[in-house]
Write a protein that holds these residues in place. Structure first.
Motif, PDB file in Angstrom:
ATOM      1  N   LYS A   1       0.825  -1.200   0.000  1.00  0.00           N
ATOM      2  CA  LYS A   1       0.000   0.000   0.000  1.00  0.00           C
ATOM      3  C   LYS A   1       0.864   1.257   0.000  1.00  0.00           C
ATOM      4  CE  LYS A   1      -2.482   1.050   3.564  1.00  0.00           C
ATOM      5  NZ  LYS A   1      -3.473   0.983   4.650  1.00  0.00           N
TER       6      LYS A   1
ATOM      7  N   LEU B   1       1.902   1.750  -3.563  1.00  0.00           N
ATOM      8  CA  LEU B   1       0.794   2.258  -4.376  1.00  0.00           C
ATOM      9  C   LEU B   1       0.580   3.754  -4.144  1.00  0.00           C
ATOM     10  CD1 LEU B   1      -1.749  -0.671  -3.907  1.00  0.00           C
ATOM     11  CD2 LEU B   1      -0.736   0.038  -6.074  1.00  0.00           C
ATOM     12  N   PHE B   2       0.669   4.177  -2.891  1.00  0.00           N
ATOM     13  CA  PHE B   2       0.411   5.583  -2.581  1.00  0.00           C
ATOM     14  C   PHE B   2       1.549   6.475  -3.054  1.00  0.00           C
ATOM     15  CE2 PHE B   2      -0.120   9.212   0.491  1.00  0.00           C
ATOM     16  CZ  PHE B   2      -1.318   9.668  -0.039  1.00  0.00           C
TER      17      PHE B   2
ATOM     18  N   TYR C   1      -6.632   5.676   1.042  1.00  0.00           N
ATOM     19  CA  TYR C   1      -5.632   4.614   1.148  1.00  0.00           C
ATOM     20  C   TYR C   1      -5.478   4.116   2.589  1.00  0.00           C
ATOM     21  CZ  TYR C   1      -3.864   5.225  -3.644  1.00  0.00           C
ATOM     22  OH  TYR C   1      -3.734   5.263  -5.015  1.00  0.00           O
TER      23      TYR C   1
ATOM     24  N   MET D   1      -4.044   5.644   4.851  1.00  0.00           N
ATOM     25  CA  MET D   1      -2.621   5.906   5.018  1.00  0.00           C
ATOM     26  C   MET D   1      -2.400   6.761   6.264  1.00  0.00           C
ATOM     27  SD  MET D   1       0.398   5.348   3.972  1.00  0.00           S
ATOM     28  CE  MET D   1      -0.030   4.516   2.431  1.00  0.00           C
TER      29      MET D   1
ATOM     30  N   TYR E   1      -1.402  -5.346   1.331  1.00  0.00           N
ATOM     31  CA  TYR E   1      -2.528  -5.158   0.407  1.00  0.00           C
ATOM     32  C   TYR E   1      -2.668  -6.320  -0.574  1.00  0.00           C
ATOM     33  CZ  TYR E   1      -5.736  -3.139  -2.942  1.00  0.00           C
ATOM     34  OH  TYR E   1      -6.820  -2.941  -3.767  1.00  0.00           O
TER      35      TYR E   1
ATOM     36  N   THR F   1     -10.384   3.180  -5.934  1.00  0.00           N
ATOM     37  CA  THR F   1      -9.248   3.855  -5.293  1.00  0.00           C
ATOM     38  C   THR F   1      -9.303   3.844  -3.777  1.00  0.00           C
ATOM     39  OG1 THR F   1      -7.905   5.873  -5.428  1.00  0.00           O
ATOM     40  CG2 THR F   1     -10.264   6.169  -5.203  1.00  0.00           C
ATOM     41  N   TRP F   2     -10.344   3.221  -3.180  1.00  0.00           N
ATOM     42  CA  TRP F   2     -10.383   3.137  -1.717  1.00  0.00           C
ATOM     43  C   TRP F   2      -9.641   1.880  -1.276  1.00  0.00           C
ATOM     44  CZ3 TRP F   2     -11.960   5.921   2.600  1.00  0.00           C
ATOM     45  CH2 TRP F   2     -12.245   7.261   2.304  1.00  0.00           C
ATOM     46  N   PHE F   3      -8.315   1.927  -1.479  1.00  0.00           N
ATOM     47  CA  PHE F   3      -7.469   0.787  -1.147  1.00  0.00           C
ATOM     48  C   PHE F   3      -7.541   0.456   0.345  1.00  0.00           C
ATOM     49  CE2 PHE F   3      -5.578   2.571  -5.005  1.00  0.00           C
ATOM     50  CZ  PHE F   3      -5.466   1.435  -5.789  1.00  0.00           C
ATOM     51  N   GLY F   4      -7.834   1.459   1.156  1.00  0.00           N
ATOM     52  CA  GLY F   4      -7.872   1.231   2.599  1.00  0.00           C
ATOM     53  C   GLY F   4      -8.994   0.326   3.038  1.00  0.00           C
TER      54      GLY F   4
END
Length: 849
Positions: free
Chosen positions: A403, A406-407, A477, A479, A518, A830-833
């Motif tokens: 992750k 990615l960010f 993310y 993050m 991730y 795009t809501w990887f989180g």
């Protein structure tokens, strides 16, 4: 003889259409006969048919072939492998010096470089068309506008060629364009049918608006989830155009809209007032003049959102240019009735041609002004960033290397400066480890994009939003980040490094994989596809590994080497290969007896069943949400998913699947027989993953028994009994939750939260369905915090309802369960989180009740 017949046939076509391109679109203009018009090239007048994308490309290839003033480049490909093209038109001198022009222009965006002389610098104009595939007039206008610029003998066209560089993107969304063109052309009547009820004007689900995965690409300039946007943004940052257009269509009974948009209420908070108060006004005068000449009705300022950074008309505004949205009343086919009479496809094309020409003229006339503004924009960005109390933002997730990668890549794709962090830092309750965290300075040219990534916004001039009201990408993310006054200590990053790990050489009793990363779910599915037996450990433990005593959280994967159908050497080779492909760290345990916690053979350890997933799609179902799910499983997992139209669900045997996904939508078309089958399947152990309104439907059908948060007596009492009709939109719209961000509290012991190390998680909500926590105190594993609002608009009444509701509820049904999501875990790709919440439901659903 054949040529004569063809000539007569074309003459009949032109006559039947009621116009020829030269007289209808460009009256009293003369053209270079060596440049073929679209009509001449295609064999039909523009507006008679919806032109297929491959023919649009071929026409642009022809312009490139016949004129030294045109150059065509393929910048990438869509999901369906259609080329993404840019046609550039300029004078012979400029074409010969194009790369030097580009590099000189780029000096404007870097305040550390000397200001170049802009007095003779050409205007850089970008005309973008057709981001929504079923808004087809603009792509036809692209061909006509490019032809006009290249072939017109008018003084304006010659002046434009000499003093500007114009880039044409004829179709931002080729896949959706062709889906719609096929529909419109194959349902066209002879003569055309204007009745709005005709099949031609009513596309089958999902329609042509979206791309291959049913995403709205006019939202993707910020998330960059798709190749169409990724290559476009990379191209954009190679040029930083002074002006960028974004052509659309709207309801048939409308007229024509151009900017300015609604003052203050629809404006982005990071964009300078000069853009809205001065530049937009300058350009609007040109659009009015060009439409006045042909008597087209138009309007400005009333609605249309210009705040979300992912629009094709907003992103350029945050890059020192002018982004312009145009909306044309749509014929949605070749001819359609409206309140003002029949609207023809040709008429809608003509309006977009007019504003295309107006944009070019305005860009030319304001050439030096726009160059100066571009420089000023980035100079003020640096100076404003230097004054920001947050001298830097520090970010990094010490548990999730993928992750982080990615960010970092995401920030770099948007040209944000990122530096390594070489010192351990503490800020905002987070610990940022050296080597696992990064620093973004605020004093940099992309300061306004930095704000977009990290800044939470809660106060707005309006309470009605066309789209999302929150877009803090660090939240998307999940993050960890914090403003920090720490001085950046490491080197600037130029690319996002992919994590690599040494594979253990020790003989393994079992291999262990931390679920926090991730891409751990992809690793799991790849292993299952390859025939590897994988188990999950449902409690924390500490094991002896090649790294010494290592702590593992609940949700850790185990590959027992003694319970495999694969030969030992092949198993080791396969695990090593897949670990490298997925950037996963593999731990080798030499014994099943752990240092602390449960042992590897505990009854709290069990096999992970390979998912086989079916999803309902079709009429009444949200294609956006279904597309987000399809895209997640395709792109991030490589997992096939069976998509079945709701009309065909009666033929489905659910016992062939482990999980049924119900995106938001209307399920009333499902038969009683299927409902009986559904209940039986769930009660025998099936897992339903239900999204928002689908959960409301299941509740109404009494498949689950949850309780909605009711409107309070205070809220009923506060609602006015009588209001002016004119404020209806504003008053009722303020009750919606159009897209905002909230902090949720996780039960880290529940399988829905496996892989998460922190018990707080930002979630995205874009609906007003509020469900009370389950009566079973163990089955509401994700609730909202006491003060959950992080960003975006929500009314006070809805915020109170939110506090009384749950984000995720598990509803037991016999031996199975329904996993209810009331937020959007896969929003816009795009809501990887929160993706892992959804993937946990797929892999571990049978553990959740």
């Amino acid at each position: 003889m054949k040529k004569l017949i063809l000539s007569l046939f074309l003459s009949i076509l032109i006559s039947a259409s009621g116009f020829a391109q030269s007289s209808y679109y460009f009256p009293e203009e003369s053209f270079d006969p060596s440049i073929p018009s679209p009509e001449e090239f295609l064999g039909y007048p523009i507006g008679d048919w919806h032109t297929r994308y491959d023919l649009i490309v071929k026409y642009f290839e022809k312009l490139d072939e016949v004129s030294p003033l045109a150059e065509l480049k393929t910048i990438g490909y869509t999901h369906e492998h259609r080329p993404k093209i840019i046609l550039t038109i300029a004078s012979a001198a400029h074409m010969a010096d194009l790369e030097a022009i580009r590099k000189t222009h780029l000096q404007l965006v870097d305040p550390s470089l000397p200001m170049p002389d802009v007095s003779n610098m050409p205007a850089i104009i970008h005309l973008g068309y057709g981001v929504h595939g079923n808004e087809p007039s603009s792509a036809e206008a692209a061909m006509l506008s490019a032809y006009w610029l290249l072939a017109s003998q008018s003084e304006l066209a010659q002046n434009l060629r000499e003093n500007s560089v114009v880039h044409f993107d004829p179709t931002v969304n080729p896949d959706g364009r062709d889906r719609h063109s096929l529909w419109a052309n194959s349902n066209k009547g002879f003569p055309p049918v204007a009745d709005p009820l005709d099949r031609e004007h009513n596309e089958a689900w999902p329609g042509g608006r979206t791309n291959h995965y049913w995403f709205d690409l006019n939202r993707d300039w910020l998330p960059l989830a798709h190749p169409e946007s990724q290559v476009k943004i990379a191209w954009y940052h190679d040029w930083y155009p002074n002006v960028t257009t974004d052509f659309h269509e709207m309801g048939t009974n409308s007229t024509y809209f151009f900017e300015p948009t609604k003052p203050y209420g629809s404006e982005n908070p990071v964009i300078p007032r000069k853009n809205y108060d001065d530049i937009n006004v300058r350009f609007a005068a040109y659009f009015a003049d060009y439409l006045n000449e042909i008597g087209s009705l138009y309007w400005t300022k009333e609605v249309f959102d210009n705040s979300y950074p992912g629009y094709g008309s907003t992103y350029p505004d945050i890059q020192g240019g002018l982004g312009l949205v145009f909306e044309q009343a749509s014929s949605r086919g070749h001819l359609q009735s409206s309140q003002r009479g029949d609207i023809s496809f040709a008429f809608t094309i003509k309006n977009h041609v007019r504003t295309s020409l107006a944009t070019m003229e305005a860009g030319l006339d304001n050439r030096e002004y726009m160059h100066d503004y571009l420089r000023e924009f980035f100079e003020t960005a640096v100076s404003e960033g230097a004054k920001d109390p947050a001298k830097n933002y520090v970010f990094g997730d010490e548990y999730d290397a993928s992750k982080n990668q990615l960010f970092v890549k995401f920030l770099l794709d948007h040209k944000i400066e990122v530096f390594e962090n070489t010192k351990d830092l503490s800020a905002a309750g987070y610990e940022f480890k050296a080597g696992k965290s990064w620093i973004v300075p605020t004093s940099q040219p992309q300061y306004r994009m930095v704000r977009t990534m990290f800044e939470d916004v809660k106060e707005f001039a309006d309470s009605v939003f066309y789209d999302a009201s929150a877009w803090t990408m660090a939240r998307a993310y999940d993050m960890p980040f914090a403003p920090s006054s720490a001085i950046k200590s490491g080197d600037q990053i130029t690319e996002a490094a992919v994590s690599t790990f040494e594979f253990p050489t020790e003989k393994a009793y079992a291999y262990l994989i931390d679920w926090a990363d991730y891409y751990a779910p992809k690793m799991l599915f790849d292993l299952q596809e390859a025939g590897v037996h994988v188990e999950i450990i449902n409690r924390p433990f500490t094991a002896n590994t090649q790294a010494g005593e290592t702590k593992f959280a609940a949700g850790t994967l185990m590959i027992p080497t003694g319970f495999q159908s694969l030969e030992s050497e092949k198993l080791v080779s396969l695990v090593q290969e897949l670990a490298k492909e997925n950037s996963q760290q593999i731990f080798a345990a030499g014994t099943g007896m752990n240092v602390a916690g449960i042992d590897l053979g505990s009854n709290l350890v069990g096999a992970v069943k390979k998912p086989k997933v079916i999803m309902v799609v079709g009429e009444g179902i949200s294609s956006y949400e279904a597309g987000e799910i399809w895209y997640l499983l395709d792109s991030q997992l490589g997992m096939p998913i069976t998509k079945v139209n709701s009309d065909d669900m009666g033929r489905v045997n659910l016992f062939d699947y482990t999980s049924l996904i119900l995106p938001s939508g209307n399920y009333n078309s499902l038969s009683d027989a299927f409902l009986t089958h559904l209940k039986d399947w769930i009660s025998r152990g099936g897992t339903v993953i239900s999204m928002k309104s689908a959960s409301s439907w299941l509740n109404k059908k009494e498949i689950i028994k949850e309780t909605l948060v009711e409107v309070s007596d205070e809220e009923k009492e506060a609602e006015p009994k009588n209001l002016p009709f004119a404020i209806q939109r504003e008053h009722e719209g303020a009750k919606s939750v159009g897209g905002s961000i909230y902090m949720a509290k996780l039960d880290l012991t529940h399988p829905i939260a496996y892989g998460y190390q922190r018990d707080e998680l930002p979630v995205y909500r874009n609906n007003s369905i509020f469900m009370k926590p389950s009566e079973n105190k163990y089955l509401s594993p994700i609730r909202y915090t006491e003060n959950p609002h992080l960003g975006g608009y929500i009314s006070d009444a809805n915020l109170e309802k939110l506090k009384q509701s749950a984000s995720v509820i598990i509803s037991p049904v016999g031996g199975g369960r329904v996993i209810n999501f009331f937020d959007s875990p896969n929003f816009r790709g795009t809501w990887f989180g929160t993706n892992k919440l959804f993937l946990n439901a797929l892999f571990f659903g049978d553990l959740m009740d």
